[in-house]
Scaffold this active site. Structure first.
Site, PDB file in Angstrom:
ATOM      1  N   SER A   1      -7.189  14.501   8.310  1.00 49.90           N
ATOM      2  CA  SER A   1      -8.471  13.797   8.500  1.00 49.90           C
ATOM      3  C   SER A   1      -9.152  14.112   9.832  1.00 49.90           C
ATOM      4  CB  SER A   1      -8.281  12.290   8.331  1.00 49.90           C
ATOM      5  OG  SER A   1      -7.934  12.015   6.993  1.00 49.90           O
TER       6      SER A   1
ATOM      7  N   MET B   1      -2.780  15.025  -7.598  1.00 50.07           N
ATOM      8  CA  MET B   1      -3.370  14.395  -6.400  1.00 50.07           C
ATOM      9  C   MET B   1      -2.703  14.839  -5.104  1.00 50.07           C
ATOM     10  SD  MET B   1      -4.489  10.570  -7.143  1.00 50.07           S
ATOM     11  CE  MET B   1      -5.298  10.088  -8.640  1.00 50.07           C
TER      12      MET B   1
ATOM     13  N   GLY C   1      -0.275   2.432  -6.651  1.00 48.71           N
ATOM     14  CA  GLY C   1      -1.521   2.278  -5.902  1.00 48.71           C
ATOM     15  C   GLY C   1      -2.484   3.439  -6.106  1.00 48.71           C
ATOM     16  N   ALA C   2      -1.970   4.656  -6.152  1.00 45.93           N
ATOM     17  CA  ALA C   2      -2.849   5.826  -6.273  1.00 45.93           C
ATOM     18  C   ALA C   2      -3.580   5.818  -7.612  1.00 45.93           C
ATOM     19  CB  ALA C   2      -2.033   7.106  -6.118  1.00 45.93           C
TER      20      ALA C   2
ATOM     21  N   LYS D   1      -2.787   0.668   2.992  1.00 44.32           N
ATOM     22  CA  LYS D   1      -4.058   0.474   2.264  1.00 44.32           C
ATOM     23  C   LYS D   1      -4.197  -0.933   1.682  1.00 44.32           C
ATOM     24  CE  LYS D   1      -4.662   5.332   1.110  1.00 44.32           C
ATOM     25  NZ  LYS D   1      -4.915   6.336   0.067  1.00 44.32           N
TER      26      LYS D   1
ATOM     27  N   ASP E   1     -11.171   6.757  -2.409  1.00 45.64           N
ATOM     28  CA  ASP E   1     -10.240   7.711  -3.034  1.00 45.64           C
ATOM     29  C   ASP E   1     -10.685   8.101  -4.447  1.00 45.64           C
ATOM     30  OD1 ASP E   1      -8.420   8.011  -0.950  1.00 45.64           O
ATOM     31  OD2 ASP E   1      -7.273   6.243  -1.533  1.00 45.64           O
TER      32      ASP E   1
ATOM     33  N   THR F   1       7.684   3.636 -16.305  1.00 43.27           N
ATOM     34  CA  THR F   1       7.938   2.245 -16.686  1.00 43.27           C
ATOM     35  C   THR F   1       6.710   1.769 -17.456  1.00 43.27           C
ATOM     36  OG1 THR F   1       9.019   2.066 -14.533  1.00 43.27           O
ATOM     37  CG2 THR F   1       8.671   0.002 -15.736  1.00 43.27           C
TER      38      THR F   1
ATOM     39  N   ALA G   1       1.273   4.372 -12.383  1.00 42.87           N
ATOM     40  CA  ALA G   1       0.683   3.027 -12.409  1.00 42.87           C
ATOM     41  C   ALA G   1       0.855   2.347 -11.058  1.00 42.87           C
ATOM     42  CB  ALA G   1       1.315   2.198 -13.519  1.00 42.87           C
TER      43      ALA G   1
ATOM     44  N   GLY H   1      -4.823  18.353  -4.922  1.00 41.41           N
ATOM     45  CA  GLY H   1      -5.683  17.255  -4.496  1.00 41.41           C
ATOM     46  C   GLY H   1      -6.411  17.471  -3.179  1.00 41.41           C
TER      47      GLY H   1
END
Ligand code: ATR
Length: 281
Positions: free
Chosen positions: A17, A227, A130-131, A66, A102, A153, A128, A249
């Site tokens: 960044s 990603m 956070g991303a 985050k 994002d 899962t 499934a 990504g």
């Protein structure tokens, strides 16, 4: 003194960044500085407050803060609220505004850099956590024909899909005429299904682990999007061998940064030269 910005995370030393935002600032003639700040795992809030008290104007937030950034914010964008996570903070006289760029970064990379429309496409989202969560609303806004969340899962995928379907039925966010419902399944239930776009939002690639998915998920002319960047993951290798067009990504990273930069400075930088520079082209 130039306006101060930073990325905060743990770890943060390898973040691209600072390099990306330095390029954007040069390109748009903005008088600003951008640094990387390592926050202690139990000291995110204190780190943010210290930065604000020394004149900080905004921050990018990376792993693992985050969700905490979302709770710290005094105001949130819809997309950060739905994601339950913020990767961009703005500090002003009203307090702390939290946004999540994002998902829109992913969508922009797919549309502008890779030249693919998401509208009308059958989209498979793997993971499934956070991303994955952060990308669902921006993907739905593009009105794909189908959006399936598949996770190792399966129960977690079901809960995530239910949550979005419920929020949508309560009209908590506008999605126009996209798919009737977000669907979900376990990875092993993917046999026999085919998609135009397969997006890997799991953390399997970071660990060099193979995802247990059948080659048949990659329809002819499929775009397989990983990603993770900076390494060739087993997912990318599998997708390539199955005939898909493959992307990592890095473009998403640059596009989410451009969206944050726009939020802070009110100008939108050109991403193509920065992406080329990072790819060493
Ligand atoms: P993040 O915030 O990066 O999304 P996370 O919340 O820990 O991280 O979620 C990691 C995701 O990657 C989960 O969907 C996880 O699947 P489970 O919910 O079944 O744990 C998925 N994942 C990680 N390693 C995996 C692997 N080897 N195979 C399949 N899925 C994997």
């Amino acid at each position: 003194m130039p306006d101060r910005y930073a990325v905060v995370g743990h770890p943060v030393a390898h973040s691209q960044s600072p390099r990306i935002h330095a390029s954007f600032a040069r390109q748009t003639g903005q008088d600003m500085s951008y640094e990387a700040i390592l926050a202690p795992l139990d000291g995110f809030g204190a780190t943010v407050r210290a930065f604000i008290s020394t004149g900080g104007r905004g921050m990018n937030v990376t792993v693992p803060f985050k969700e905490e950034a979302c709770r710290l914010a005094t105001r949130l964008s819809d997309r950060a609220g739905v994601a339950g996570a913020a990767n961009t903070l703005v500090f002003d006289e009203h307090g702390i505004y939290g946004d999540n760029t994002d998902g829109v970064g992913l969508v922009r990379d797919i549309r502008h850099n890779l030249g693919r429309n998401i509208a009308g496409q059958r989209v498979l989202l793997l993971g499934a956590g956070g991303a994955a969560r952060g990308t669902i609303l921006p993907l739905l806004l593009e009105q794909p024909a189908q959006l399936v969340i598949a996770n190792r899962t399966s129960e977690k995928a079901r809960r995530l899909a239910d949550e979005f379907n419920e929020a949508r039925s309560l009209a908590l966010f506008p999605v126009g005429s996209g798919p009737a419902k977000v669907q979900s399944c376990g990875l092993i239930e993917l046999a026999g299904q085919a998609f135009d776009m397969v997006i890997d939002a799991t953390s399997a690639g970071l660990a060099g682990e193979l995802l247990e998915i059948p080659d048949s998920v990659f329809a002819p002319d499929c775009l397989a999007y990983e990603m993770v960047y900076g390494q060739k993951t087993p997912f990318m290798t599998q997708a390539h061998c199955a005939g898909a067009r493959v992307s990592d990504g890095l473009g998403m990273l640059v596009e989410q940064a451009a969206e944050a930069f726009h939020l802070w400075r009110g100008v939108r930088p050109e991403t193509t030269p920065v992406l080329k520079e990072l790819r060493g082209k």
